[in-house]
Design an enzyme around this catalytic site. Structure first.
Site, PDB file in Angstrom:
ATOM      1  N   ARG A  48      29.517 -14.503   3.603  1.00 19.42           N
ATOM      2  CA  ARG A  48      30.643 -14.148   2.750  1.00 19.42           C
ATOM      3  C   ARG A  48      30.593 -14.802   1.374  1.00 19.42           C
ATOM      4  O   ARG A  48      30.817 -14.151   0.351  1.00 19.42           O
ATOM      5  CB  ARG A  48      31.970 -14.545   3.428  1.00 19.42           C
ATOM      6  CG  ARG A  48      32.448 -13.562   4.453  1.00 19.42           C
ATOM      7  CD  ARG A  48      33.180 -14.249   5.571  1.00 19.42           C
ATOM      8  NE  ARG A  48      32.234 -15.017   6.357  1.00 19.42           N
ATOM      9  CZ  ARG A  48      31.537 -14.507   7.383  1.00 19.42           C
ATOM     10  NH1 ARG A  48      31.735 -13.288   7.761  1.00 19.42           N
ATOM     11  NH2 ARG A  48      30.654 -15.240   8.042  1.00 19.42           N
ATOM     12  N   THR A  49      30.366 -16.098   1.348  1.00 17.93           N
ATOM     13  CA  THR A  49      30.505 -16.810   0.076  1.00 17.93           C
ATOM     14  C   THR A  49      29.486 -16.304  -0.946  1.00 17.93           C
ATOM     15  O   THR A  49      29.829 -15.958  -2.066  1.00 17.93           O
ATOM     16  CB  THR A  49      30.365 -18.328   0.294  1.00 17.93           C
ATOM     17  OG1 THR A  49      31.305 -18.720   1.297  1.00 17.93           O
ATOM     18  CG2 THR A  49      30.658 -19.100  -0.983  1.00 17.93           C
ATOM     19  N   LYS A 108       9.060 -28.775  -2.312  1.00 16.42           N
ATOM     20  CA  LYS A 108       7.947 -29.604  -2.810  1.00 16.42           C
ATOM     21  C   LYS A 108       8.391 -31.022  -3.141  1.00 16.42           C
ATOM     22  O   LYS A 108       7.627 -31.806  -3.682  1.00 16.42           O
ATOM     23  CB  LYS A 108       7.359 -28.970  -4.085  1.00 16.42           C
ATOM     24  CG  LYS A 108       6.878 -27.551  -3.913  1.00 16.42           C
ATOM     25  CD  LYS A 108       6.377 -27.009  -5.254  1.00 16.42           C
ATOM     26  CE  LYS A 108       6.027 -25.535  -5.147  1.00 16.42           C
ATOM     27  NZ  LYS A 108       5.745 -24.960  -6.473  1.00 16.42           N
ATOM     28  N   HIS A 162      35.230 -27.109  -0.059  1.00 13.17           N
ATOM     29  CA  HIS A 162      34.904 -25.682  -0.210  1.00 13.17           C
ATOM     30  C   HIS A 162      36.067 -25.044  -0.981  1.00 13.17           C
ATOM     31  O   HIS A 162      36.847 -24.271  -0.440  1.00 13.17           O
ATOM     32  CB  HIS A 162      34.730 -25.063   1.181  1.00 13.17           C
ATOM     33  CG  HIS A 162      34.047 -23.721   1.200  1.00 13.17           C
ATOM     34  ND1 HIS A 162      33.780 -22.986   0.059  1.00 13.17           N
ATOM     35  CD2 HIS A 162      33.592 -22.968   2.237  1.00 13.17           C
ATOM     36  CE1 HIS A 162      33.186 -21.853   0.411  1.00 13.17           C
ATOM     37  NE2 HIS A 162      33.059 -21.817   1.717  1.00 13.17           N
TER      38      HIS A 162
HETATM   39  C1  NCD Z   1      32.781 -21.601   6.107  1.00 12.32           C
HETATM   40  C2  NCD Z   1      31.815 -22.607   5.516  1.00 12.32           C
HETATM   41  O1  NCD Z   1      30.666 -22.291   5.196  1.00 12.32           O
HETATM   42  O2  NCD Z   1      32.257 -23.725   5.361  1.00 12.32           O
HETATM   43  N1  NCD Z   1      32.361 -20.280   5.955  1.00 12.32           N
HETATM   44  C3  NCD Z   1      32.679 -19.615   4.804  1.00 12.32           C
HETATM   45  O3  NCD Z   1      32.342 -20.036   3.716  1.00 12.32           O
HETATM   46  N2  NCD Z   1      33.421 -18.523   4.927  1.00 12.32           N
HETATM   47  C4  NCD Z   1      33.202 -21.913   7.489  1.00 12.32           C
HETATM   48  C5  NCD Z   1      32.164 -22.160   8.538  1.00 12.32           C
HETATM   49  O4  NCD Z   1      30.959 -22.093   8.303  1.00 12.32           O
HETATM   50  O5  NCD Z   1      32.579 -22.430   9.661  1.00 12.32           O
END
Ligand code: NCD
Length: 299
Positions: free
Chosen positions: A48-49, A78, A127
């Site tokens: 998704r991100t 490397k 995040h």
């Molecule tokens: C999350 C992450 O990568 O922190 N996923 C996301 O970005 N939607 C949650 C997860 O990985 O559990």
């Protein structure tokens, strides 16, 4: 805002103006970022991100250069330092989206970068763009953010999405939190100290049904396998909480169920048909929220 490293950089006014912008950008395709280049540098898996950032940039007419496996496909393989990689990327792109397994990596990157660095997840750290789209989902689904009760469930120790969401929600008024986790996976004291400092009410429990009973938002999270030192402790904890259809039905009538995704065992597919299930809609909001952020940082 030059970089977006953690939610502490986002005050309520900025969040609300990003949401207004996101509203206006939903479904839009234009050329407002034409000529701009976004680099997405991912040292950890993502669906998704990364794709929603890339889709957001494409919808605004900008270009994307990318590696989805920077650990193997960049010079990190490397032995190049993150700092050197970022310095070099500064001559190739106008902004950089970074996901990295180490907490603090985005901050290190920002220190040597004169183009905006957006933290797309740094280990068990932060995040912030997930938190933005999560609060946006709450606003869109419930029509408000102030005054709600939010239950967060699962791996609150390692889950950066849950950590950043709690931190960002402290910008709003009269939110109460229930933190539902096994004792081993409790929310870190950096976040609970922030709640205490800001006078936010929270309770901690390991009981799923008690912890979610009065919630307006139930935020499920995956046990973060990749942060465990050994498989056994992960296996022991991974099935601790499972939200099934009957537990979804037992929530408040108006409650919404969210999840940053990917889900593993904690949220059964039978919940998807519930009117409370908001997680796929939540993922879709990632595009317009990231369009708003890119517009804010780049135009
Ligand atoms: C999350 C992450 O990568 O922190 N996923 C996301 O970005 N939607 C949650 C997860 O990985 O559990």
């Amino acid at each position: 805002m030059d970089h977006l490293i953690n939610t502490e950089q986002l005050d309520r006014k900025t969040v609300e103006s990003l949401f207004t912008l996101a509203d206006s950008l939903e479904g839009v395709r234009n050329n407002s970022l034409s000529g701009k280049i976004l680099a997405t540098l991912f040292y950890e898996p993502s669906t998704r991100t990364r794709f929603s950032f890339e889709s957001a940039m494409a919808r605004l007419g900008g270009a994307v250069i990318s590696t989805e496996n920077a650990k193997e496909f960049s010079s990190a393989a490397k032995g190049e330092t993150l700092e050197d990689t970022i310095r070099v990327m500064n001559s190739y792109a106008d902004a950089l989206v970074l996901r990295h397994p180490e907490a603090g990596a985005a901050e290190r990157a920002a220190r040597v970068s004169s183009i905006p660095v957006i933290n797309a997840g740094d280990g068990a750290g932060h995040h912030p763009t997930q938190a933005l789209l999560d609060v946006y989902t709450i606003q869109k689904s419930l029509g408000k953010v102030d005054g709600i009760t939010v239950a967060l469930v699962g791996d609150l120790k390692n889950g950066r999405a849950a950590r950043s969401l709690v931190a960002l929600l402290t910008q709003f008024s009269s939110i109460s939190f229930t933190l539902v986790s096994p004792p081993e996976l409790k929310m870190g004291s950096d976040i609970t100290d922030l709640l205490t400092k800001r006078g936010v009410v929270f309770t901690e429990t390991d009981d799923l049904s008690r912890g979610t009973r009065d919630a307006d938002v139930v935020y499920m999270t995956r046990v973060q396998k990749e942060r465990f030192p050994d498989v056994d402790s992960y296996e022991r904890l991974k099935g601790k909480y499972v939200l099934n259809r009957s537990s979804a039905d037992a929530l408040k009538e108006t409650a919404i169920i969210m999840h940053p995704l990917p889900r593993v065992d904690e949220l059964l597919p039978e919940v998807d048909a519930s009117p409370k299930a908001m997680y796929f809609k939540q993922a879709s909001y990632g595009v317009s929220v990231r369009m708003a952020l890119l517009t804010h940082l780049l135009s």
